[in-house]
Enzyme design. Sequence first.
Site, PDB file in Angstrom:
ATOM      1  N   ARG A   1       0.848  -1.195   0.000  1.00 37.13           N
ATOM      2  CA  ARG A   1       0.000   0.000   0.000  1.00 37.13           C
ATOM      3  C   ARG A   1       0.887   1.250   0.000  1.00 37.13           C
ATOM      4  O   ARG A   1       1.405   1.654   1.035  1.00 37.13           O
ATOM      5  CB  ARG A   1      -0.929   0.020   1.216  1.00 37.13           C
ATOM      6  CG  ARG A   1      -1.743   1.312   1.300  1.00 37.13           C
ATOM      7  CD  ARG A   1      -3.002   1.208   2.135  1.00 37.13           C
ATOM      8  NE  ARG A   1      -2.777   1.115   3.548  1.00 37.13           N
ATOM      9  CZ  ARG A   1      -3.718   1.351   4.477  1.00 37.13           C
ATOM     10  NH1 ARG A   1      -4.947   1.717   4.104  1.00 37.13           N
ATOM     11  NH2 ARG A   1      -3.456   1.217   5.755  1.00 37.13           N
TER      12      ARG A   1
ATOM     13  N   ASP B   1      -4.277   4.223  14.325  1.00 43.42           N
ATOM     14  CA  ASP B   1      -3.409   4.681  13.242  1.00 43.42           C
ATOM     15  C   ASP B   1      -3.967   5.963  12.662  1.00 43.42           C
ATOM     16  O   ASP B   1      -4.797   6.624  13.292  1.00 43.42           O
ATOM     17  CB  ASP B   1      -3.280   3.589  12.176  1.00 43.42           C
ATOM     18  CG  ASP B   1      -4.628   3.241  11.517  1.00 43.42           C
ATOM     19  OD1 ASP B   1      -5.636   3.922  11.802  1.00 43.42           O
ATOM     20  OD2 ASP B   1      -4.672   2.295  10.720  1.00 43.42           O
TER      21      ASP B   1
END
Length: 547
Positions: free
Chosen positions: A162, A444
């Site tokens: 990613r 996160d």
Amino acid sequence: MSGSVSIEVSPPPLGLEAEYETLFTPDSLLFLHELISTFDEEVDQVLCLRVSRKAHFDLSGDLPRFLEETTHVRADRTWRVLPVPPRLQKRHVDIGDLAPCDTQRFIQALKSPAQGIQVDFDDGNCPTFHNQIRGIYNVMKAVHGHFPNVPHISQTPVLMVRPRAWNMVENNLMVEGKQAPGPLFDFGLVMFHCGKMLYENKSGPFLYLSKVESHLEARLWNKIFVWTQQKLGLPLGSIKATVLIESVVAAFEMDEILYELRDHSAGLNCGMWDYSASFVNKFGHRRTFLLPDRTRYINMEKHFLHSYMNLLVQTCHQRGALATAGMAALLLPHEPHSDSYRTAVATVSRLKLLEIRAGVDGFLVFDLGLIEPMQKLFELHTEGDNQLCQLRRDVSVTAEDLVTMPPGGVNLHSLKYNIAVGVLFVNAWLSGHGLFFYKGNVEDSATAEISRSHVWQWIRHQAPLQDDSRVVSRRLVTDLTEEVMVELSVLCHSVRDKQRLHTAADIFLEVVQKRDFPEFITTYLSQNHTFLSSQRTVDKHQHRSNL
């Protein structure tokens, strides 16, 4: 580099000189230059289109809609995406948010029984130059079999890289006098060093694409894939990408996004927190889009999120594409035979079973201990490698379904929780880390986005607290931040830790008090002088830790 090629790369971080020399060869720099100079103007265009679209919503009061100009794409029931390779047919459990600069966790994941690893340079990663170089180098080591006692790349979980999203730049690379787009830096280096080896071992190259907002952005990624495959001598369609539908505007273009990437699609993914935060990003100044407390009122059982997931599954499966769901962020207790451990597994199982019954083909977990219980959940409730046969013809989702906010309010606990998460995220970034653990969950940038979005919006609309007669205001948030800081100070083990935490609190308060909502907290931080100057300190500290 000299001559007609203008590319400047910062010196190596301390302790990573050998890794730096391995990654930045004359050939790889030439490849990066060609890649970035070829597509840089189009990257700027898609970012300008985002600004233009937001301005249109603000000026007109309109809401997103299914596009009239692409009706023919949605109406044509005959087109399908190309089938994915055998190693992607079964996507039950991926490990999420795994920043590959965390070498120990990366090796553990490579040895795990998961189907895939989200090799994360985005939400779970802090993009210091040290972390990018260490992370990309570790991917290279895994692909080329240089980690001892780790299975061959054809036997490990598949790597789903990613790269950073379009909003991020790489501060340490200048191409033709401009900072390089972050995603092209990450993608380019991984593809140059690993693309052919992954393809030859039938293990990639596979990607997750973050924060794509329109089919035009998907079209750009497709052009990048075609160009890259030609440059590296890979067959068309070798690259396969799962697009994360993380913005409300993208939810109205899922068919079109699949269509643009039909030769390179590994499906779509739905993630709750970034998607919910996108409502504040696009419409947060409108009181009708006031989001209630996430811990009590925002989950996949709520109508707007359930509709989004159902539409994603239906859209994917009608086009022969895989549909995956978000990440279970719960951390398991250390004692596997305890009641608390069984309760945690049961909690995750209940929520993930809702997604399985909606027809998803897989999802992500953070805790490696959840891999096998979740795989068993799939085996118990599904048949075969995936659920592509679940066409969800029962689903009929309207534009109104996708933009109807859930009822609910705000209480003092949720406000303080969001402040803590926001401060701790900034603190993590100033420490060179992309995530942290808080009250039994991994947090996160996705959870930081929803947390700071809540606080900004609740101040903007002076949301009333359900606990008492107060409303959320700048003064109240400032006072509560001071209270939260007392609770968080126990996490500090040195004077430097305390100073950094106070700096993080100051930055967090700046963000939530802005007149105009900063679009992405990661963009705000990565362009902030405090963060940029902290990188030098972090790199020195990481060098000493590695000695």
